[in-house]
Design an enzyme around this catalytic site. Structure first.
Site, PDB file in Angstrom:
ATOM      1  N   HIS A 199       0.636  -1.188  -0.095  1.00  0.00           N
ATOM      2  CA  HIS A 199       0.083  -0.017  -0.183  1.00  0.00           C
ATOM      3  C   HIS A 199       0.749   1.245  -0.127  1.00  0.00           C
ATOM      4  O   HIS A 199       0.298   2.370  -0.444  1.00  0.00           O
ATOM      5  CB  HIS A 199      -0.784  -0.020   1.154  1.00  0.00           C
TER       6      HIS A 199
ATOM      7  N   SER B 288       1.735  -7.425  -3.361  1.00  0.00           N
ATOM      8  CA  SER B 288       2.530  -8.204  -2.390  1.00  0.00           C
ATOM      9  C   SER B 288       2.246  -9.677  -2.357  1.00  0.00           C
ATOM     10  O   SER B 288       2.743 -10.280  -1.285  1.00  0.00           O
ATOM     11  CB  SER B 288       1.753  -7.710  -0.995  1.00  0.00           C
TER      12      SER B 288
HETATM   13 FE    FE Z   1      -4.423  -4.119   2.032  1.00  0.00          FE
END
Ligand code: FE
Ligand code: HBI
Length: 301
Positions: A154, A214
């Site tokens: 993020h 990720s």
């Molecule tokens: Fe998240």
């Protein structure tokens, strides 16, 4: 060996699953007993073990090597600026970079926090980051966001001014969603854009969502696989579309640019919520005749 997070006794995990996120039923991992009223804690940076720093480097190096050709250029630029490859980062170090770029700061939290608190942080350009890192046996899948998902996934885009403004606006929209009993719809927008959004570039589609960037597998799957649908992002379509939390997406939404994303969401959501509540939700694998289809996949229910 897991480090002892805090001297306080761990609170008994909530019996009926997870009070903060209706989409998951697992018990929460963090120690909420030491959190302040806004759910923030001090990042216990000194307690991270060498093994945990090595785990961070393994995850970081693996993703970084994979991303060229898959991640949006703005994401790659933001990641470089954070220079967070040597070990679990100190949030304060990242804050110096982010404050300069867009005025955002990171705050450490025990894990998932209630929607209201989460929206309040975003509305004030504060991004909550879980302070703990996943265990060695969770390298490729964990149920609750850890510092690698939150930070690596993020934080890089928070240095992009347009996306940073979008995230603040998303947070500011929280109270209205709560008032309209529509936090499930706002959560879908977050899921399909902030977690799993694709963007068009002259070189082709690129991923910018934290959930895919990720994840070593979904980074590739989201951009290359022929299975999932990919449709142009339209706000109402995303607000109506269901999602699952424990599998690759069956549909990805594609934005033209971050500027277009901001404009498409710069509307009064109250009227939208009331109207969309009357309509059936859309299944994750469904395609509509009104969809602007970028790729029709082979996914079914
Ligand atoms: Fe998240
Ligand atoms: N809490 N720490 C944390 N991180 C999130 O991403 C998060 C959250 N609480 C609620 C939530 N996300 C979602 O319900 C958002 O859609 C609001």
């Amino acid at each position: 060996m897991e480090h002892t997070a805090h001297p306080h006794a761990e609170p008994a995990p909530p019996k009926d699953g997870n009070p903060f996120d209706a989409n998951t039923t697992h018990a929460l991992r963090g120690d909420y007993a030491v959190a302040k009223a806004d759910y923030t804690v001090d990042q216990p940076w000194e307690t991270y073990t060498e093994e945990e720093h090595a785990r961070w480097r393994f995850l970081y190096d693996r993703q970084k090597a994979l991303l060229p050709g898959y991640a949006a250029p703005e994401f790659l630029a933001g990641l470089e600026a954070l220079n967070a490859g040597d070990g679990i980062p100190r949030l304060e170090d990242a804050n110096r970079v982010l404050r300069e770029a867009t005025g955002w700061t990171l705050v450490a939290v025990p894990g998932l926090i209630p929607d209201g608190a989460f929206f309040e942080h975003l509305a004030n350009r504060r991004f909550p980051v879980a302070w703990w890192i996943r265990r060695a046996d969770e390298l490729d899948y964990l149920v609750e966001p850890d510092i690698f998902h939150d930070f690596f996934g993020h934080v890089p885009l928070l240095s992009n001014p347009t996306f940073a403004a979008y995230m603040e606006k998303y947070g500011k929209g929280g109270p209205k969603a709560i008032a309209h009993g529509a936090t499930n719809m706002l959560a879908r927008l977050y899921w399909y854009i902030v977690e799993f959004g694709l963007i068009k570039t002259p070189e082709g589609l690129r991923a910018f969502g934290a959930g895919m960037l990720s994840s070593k597998d979904e980074t590739v799957y989201s951009v290359e696989s022929r299975e999932p649908h990919r449709v142009n992002f339209r706000l109402e379509r995303a607000l109506r579309t269901e999602y699952m939390v424990d599998d690759f997406q069956k549909t990805y939404f594609v934005v033209e640019s971050f500027e277009h994303l901001f404009e498409e969401c710069d509307r009064d959501f109250a009227g939208l919520y009331d109207r969309l509540k009357q309509l059936p939700s859309i299944k994750a694998h469904e395609l509509l005749a009104t969809d602007e289809v970028v790729h029709e996949g082979t996914v079914t229910a």
